[in-house]
Design a protein around this motif. Structure first.
Motif, mmCIF file in Angstrom:
data_model
loop_
_atom_site.group_PDB
_atom_site.id
_atom_site.type_symbol
_atom_site.label_atom_id
_atom_site.label_comp_id
_atom_site.label_asym_id
_atom_site.label_seq_id
_atom_site.Cartn_x
_atom_site.Cartn_y
_atom_site.Cartn_z
ATOM 1 N N CYS A 347 0.675 -1.167 0.031
ATOM 2 C CA CYS A 347 0.089 0.119 -0.028
ATOM 3 C C CYS A 347 0.866 1.168 -0.019
ATOM 4 N N ASP A 348 0.401 2.272 -0.719
ATOM 5 C CA ASP A 348 0.930 3.473 -0.497
ATOM 6 C C ASP A 348 2.380 3.841 -0.864
ATOM 7 N N GLY A 349 2.914 3.254 -2.150
ATOM 8 C CA GLY A 349 4.198 3.621 -2.325
ATOM 9 C C GLY A 349 5.371 2.351 -2.045
ATOM 10 N N GLU A 350 4.580 1.444 -1.209
ATOM 11 C CA GLU A 350 5.462 0.187 -1.067
ATOM 12 C C GLU A 350 5.593 -0.404 -2.261
ATOM 13 N N THR A 351 6.681 -1.480 -2.587
ATOM 14 C CA THR A 351 7.094 -2.130 -3.655
ATOM 15 C C THR A 351 6.259 -3.483 -3.499
ATOM 16 N N ALA A 352 5.404 -3.644 -4.839
ATOM 17 C CA ALA A 352 4.926 -4.953 -5.015
ATOM 18 C C ALA A 352 5.361 -5.729 -6.062
ATOM 19 N N GLY A 353 5.770 -7.019 -6.409
ATOM 20 C CA GLY A 353 6.433 -7.680 -7.416
ATOM 21 C C GLY A 353 7.631 -8.128 -7.050
ATOM 22 N N THR A 354 8.505 -8.412 -7.961
ATOM 23 C CA THR A 354 9.861 -8.999 -7.979
ATOM 24 C C THR A 354 10.765 -8.006 -8.728
ATOM 25 N N PRO A 355 11.335 -7.051 -8.338
ATOM 26 C CA PRO A 355 12.285 -6.152 -9.119
ATOM 27 C C PRO A 355 13.424 -6.996 -9.628
ATOM 28 N N GLY A 356 13.941 -7.212 -10.806
ATOM 29 C CA GLY A 356 14.877 -7.752 -11.387
ATOM 30 C C GLY A 356 14.554 -9.079 -11.768
ATOM 31 N N GLU A 357 13.666 -9.650 -11.500
ATOM 32 C CA GLU A 357 13.159 -11.143 -11.891
ATOM 33 C C GLU A 357 11.817 -11.213 -12.195
ATOM 34 N N GLY A 358 11.261 -12.492 -12.551
ATOM 35 C CA GLY A 358 9.829 -12.672 -12.572
ATOM 36 C C GLY A 358 9.307 -11.958 -14.068
ATOM 37 N N THR A 359 8.072 -12.507 -13.946
ATOM 38 C CA THR A 359 7.121 -11.862 -15.162
ATOM 39 C C THR A 359 5.623 -11.722 -14.765
ATOM 40 N N ASP A 433 5.005 4.544 -10.075
ATOM 41 C CA ASP A 433 6.480 4.085 -10.741
ATOM 42 C C ASP A 433 6.635 2.523 -10.989
ATOM 43 N N THR A 434 7.165 2.368 -12.024
ATOM 44 C CA THR A 434 7.415 0.823 -12.579
ATOM 45 C C THR A 434 8.689 0.343 -12.848
ATOM 46 N N TYR A 435 9.133 -0.870 -12.335
ATOM 47 C CA TYR A 435 10.443 -1.637 -12.658
ATOM 48 C C TYR A 435 10.369 -2.252 -13.789
ATOM 49 N N GLY A 459 4.310 1.815 -17.038
ATOM 50 C CA GLY A 459 5.335 0.936 -17.840
ATOM 51 C C GLY A 459 5.759 1.575 -19.184
ATOM 52 N N THR A 460 6.009 0.646 -20.009
ATOM 53 C CA THR A 460 6.135 0.765 -21.465
ATOM 54 C C THR A 460 5.299 0.185 -22.674
ATOM 55 N N HIS A 461 5.422 0.769 -23.935
ATOM 56 C CA HIS A 461 4.624 0.291 -24.850
ATOM 57 C C HIS A 461 5.525 -0.713 -25.707
ATOM 58 N N ASP A 462 7.064 -0.649 -25.395
ATOM 59 C CA ASP A 462 7.642 -1.715 -26.160
ATOM 60 C C ASP A 462 7.464 -3.295 -25.878
ATOM 61 N N ASN A 463 7.167 -4.175 -27.069
ATOM 62 C CA ASN A 463 6.783 -5.369 -27.006
ATOM 63 C C ASN A 463 8.021 -6.080 -26.285
ATOM 64 N N ASN A 464 9.118 -5.850 -26.356
ATOM 65 C CA ASN A 464 10.175 -6.482 -25.640
ATOM 66 C C ASN A 464 10.593 -6.282 -24.348
ATOM 67 N N GLN A 465 9.765 -5.435 -23.753
ATOM 68 C CA GLN A 465 9.908 -4.877 -22.245
ATOM 69 C C GLN A 465 8.674 -5.141 -21.324
ATOM 70 N N TRP A 466 8.769 -5.659 -20.262
ATOM 71 C CA TRP A 466 7.760 -6.161 -19.395
ATOM 72 C C TRP A 466 7.941 -5.522 -17.902
ATOM 73 N N ILE A 467 6.875 -5.090 -17.132
ATOM 74 C CA ILE A 467 7.046 -4.857 -15.655
ATOM 75 C C ILE A 467 7.608 -6.115 -14.824
ATOM 76 N N GLN A 468 8.105 -5.535 -13.788
ATOM 77 C CA GLN A 468 8.438 -6.750 -12.726
ATOM 78 C C GLN A 468 8.244 -6.112 -11.272
ATOM 79 N N ALA A 469 7.731 -5.050 -11.063
ATOM 80 C CA ALA A 469 7.288 -4.288 -9.835
ATOM 81 C C ALA A 469 6.806 -3.045 -10.104
ATOM 82 N N LEU A 470 5.899 -2.658 -9.101
ATOM 83 C CA LEU A 470 5.363 -1.428 -9.109
ATOM 84 C C LEU A 470 5.108 -0.786 -7.878
ATOM 85 N N ARG A 471 4.725 0.545 -8.012
ATOM 86 C CA ARG A 471 4.720 1.443 -6.800
ATOM 87 C C ARG A 471 3.380 2.265 -7.063
#
Length: 474
Positions: A347-359, A433-435, A459-471
């Motif tokens: 909640c409220d700006g904390e990191t959810a997801g796995t920065p640097g790994e995962g899909t 903010d996204t990783y 995030g991005t629109h690039d077909n070869n980039q994907w997000i791994q974490a969000l705030r």
């Protein structure tokens, strides 16, 4: 026909954002008193006002009305000639309606706006910003796009290099930035650059951005390698310095005592003895368990574990915050990582997801005190021909305290390149903010309620980039 009309002038010119007045003269050629109603028709009708709207004339008399034409300074008022007319309907003889016609030429104007999305990109070998070019004028825009920077530190690949944009439309230009020198070790460096939108005979429109070039190998790795090398050198030097002293001292003492350091040779007739067998009276060791152990009983097998309770949703978490802070604004969220499942709600700006790994293939968002939220996923498109993904599903909508879901948790679901999120139907403020895979945190971005941007895109629109974490924050 019981009516005579005349437009003065019949043809005129008007600037968008300005106005022009045309006078309509009419004469009642009938033999009865009549009242006439006026209605503008044609493409300029929405911007035409007739004063007065009705006119009463006696037989043989003449009257006048003014037509005020004021097209707005927008792309809706296309440049060029526009035929127009005024429908005149007599009250006594409606079947004798007349439509005098004229012509108004709207002068052209040009207005261009450009914006980098995102304004700051990060990378080791390249950056991929996108330039949005909006044609706010009333004529077709033809322009070229190129990049530059101080010191010629970057090279630029712009696709497409030339654009043609119709009035009121926008075009997206993909740029690839490549540093001319690779940073192998050391801190990241900011490299400002400029993308210019150039039109013939007009001063170029320049949009400034920043490319953050990171070291190819992280600084901590260089520090660790240097420390390891220093320790290795120190160890070798100590070993070389210490070992001769020990051997010399031992040799001197043994020589002083008349003792040889070599073992006596065994006579050639003697053989080494074979290993003795264990006595037959020695009992075999138990298969399991130790001395006095009893085999580690207690029924603590793997089958006795209780199943793990399902993780709380974003709505569950945000309702707890709302109960603690009824007057505050809160947002909670979690991510579905392929092969791993849902992460814990943050909640409220904390990191959810796995920065640097995962899909990430889905996100779950809920708000409190923000009048509800809307989300929509943007995912990988295997059939893409322009290097971009696609929107996956319709908007997911929920009131305060309710869950919205974007994306899919099914096996084989496409990975998310990003997602759109808004609160209070775009009237509230939300920041994100996204990783990004093979990248870093993009940087905090917020929507702008009331300024034409009713949601923020994470995030991005690039077909070869994907997000791994969000705030997220509200």
């Amino acid at each position: 026909m019981s009516l005579w009309t005349s437009l003065e002038p019949a043809s005129t010119t008007v600037d968008p954002g300005g106005s022009t007045t045309v006078r309509l003269r009419l004469r009642n050629t009938g033999d009865v008193v009549d009242e006439y109603r006026f209605e503008p028709v044609g493409s300029l009708a929405p911007w035409t006002v007739v004063e007065p709207a009705t006119l009463r004339l006696y037989p043989g008399t003449t009257g006048t009305v003014d037509l005020r034409i004021a097209p707005p300074r927008t792309a809706d008022a296309a440049a060029g000639p526009h035929p127009y007319g005024v429908r005149i309907t007599p009250t006594e003889h409606p079947e004798a309606a007349a439509v005098p016609e004229g012509n108004v030429t709207v002068t052209p104007f040009t207005e261009v706006r450009a914006e980098l999305v995102p304004p700051t990109v990060k990378g080791r070998l390249r950056g991929r910003p996108k330039l949005a070019v909006d044609n706010l004028g009333n004529t077709r825009l033809t322009a070229s796009v190129n990049g530059s920077d101080n010191g010629d530190q970057l090279s630029y690949e712009v696709r497409p290099g030339n654009v043609q944009i119709e009035p009121g439309r926008a075009a997206f230009v993909q740029a690839v930035l490549k540093p001319r020198r690779i940073i192998w070790f050391g801190a990241k460096q900011d490299r400002p650059y400029t993308l210019s939108v150039q039109r013939s005979g007009v001063t170029p429109l320049k949009v400034e951005g920043t490319y953050v070039q990171r070291g190819f190998l992280p600084r901590w790795l260089a520090t660790c390698l240097g420390l390891f090398l220093a320790l290795a050198v120190t160890f070798v030097m100590l070993w070389i310095a210490y070992k001769p002293q020990v051997r010399t001292a031992a040799t001197e003492k043994m020589q002083g005592a008349g003792v040889s350091t070599l073992p006596p040779s065994a006579p050639p007739s003697l053989k080494a003895p074979s290993s003795p067998e264990a006595p037959a009276s020695v009992p075999a060791a138990p298969a399991s368990g130790g001395a006095g152990g009893g085999g580690g009983g207690g029924g603590g097998g793997a089958g006795s574990k209780k199943p793990k309770a399902p993780a709380a949703t974003a709505a569950t978490a945000v309702r707890k915050l709302a109960a603690q802070d009824p007057d505050g604004r809160h947002i909670c969220y979690r991510a579905f990582v392929a092969g791993e499942g849902w992460t814990d709600a943050e909640c409220d700006g904390e990191t959810a997801g796995t920065p640097g790994e995962g899909t990430i293939t889905a996100v779950n968002v809920a708000v409190a005190g923000a009048q509800g939220t809307d989300t929509r996923a943007y995912v990988h498109d295997p059939a893409s021909t322009n290097g971009e993904g696609k929107y996956f599903d319709p908007w997911s909508v929920a009131a305060d305290g309710g869950d919205t879901y974007a994306g899919s948790t099914k096996k084989g679901a496409p990975h998310m390149l990003g997602f759109a999120v808004s609160v209070d139907k775009g009237r509230g403020n939300v920041c994100q903010d996204t990783y990004v895979h093979d990248g870093d945190w993009i940087g905090l971005v917020c929507d702008q309620p009331g300024a034409g941007l009713d949601f923020t895109y994470a995030g991005t629109h690039d077909n070869n980039q994907w997000i791994q974490a969000l705030r997220l924050t509200v």
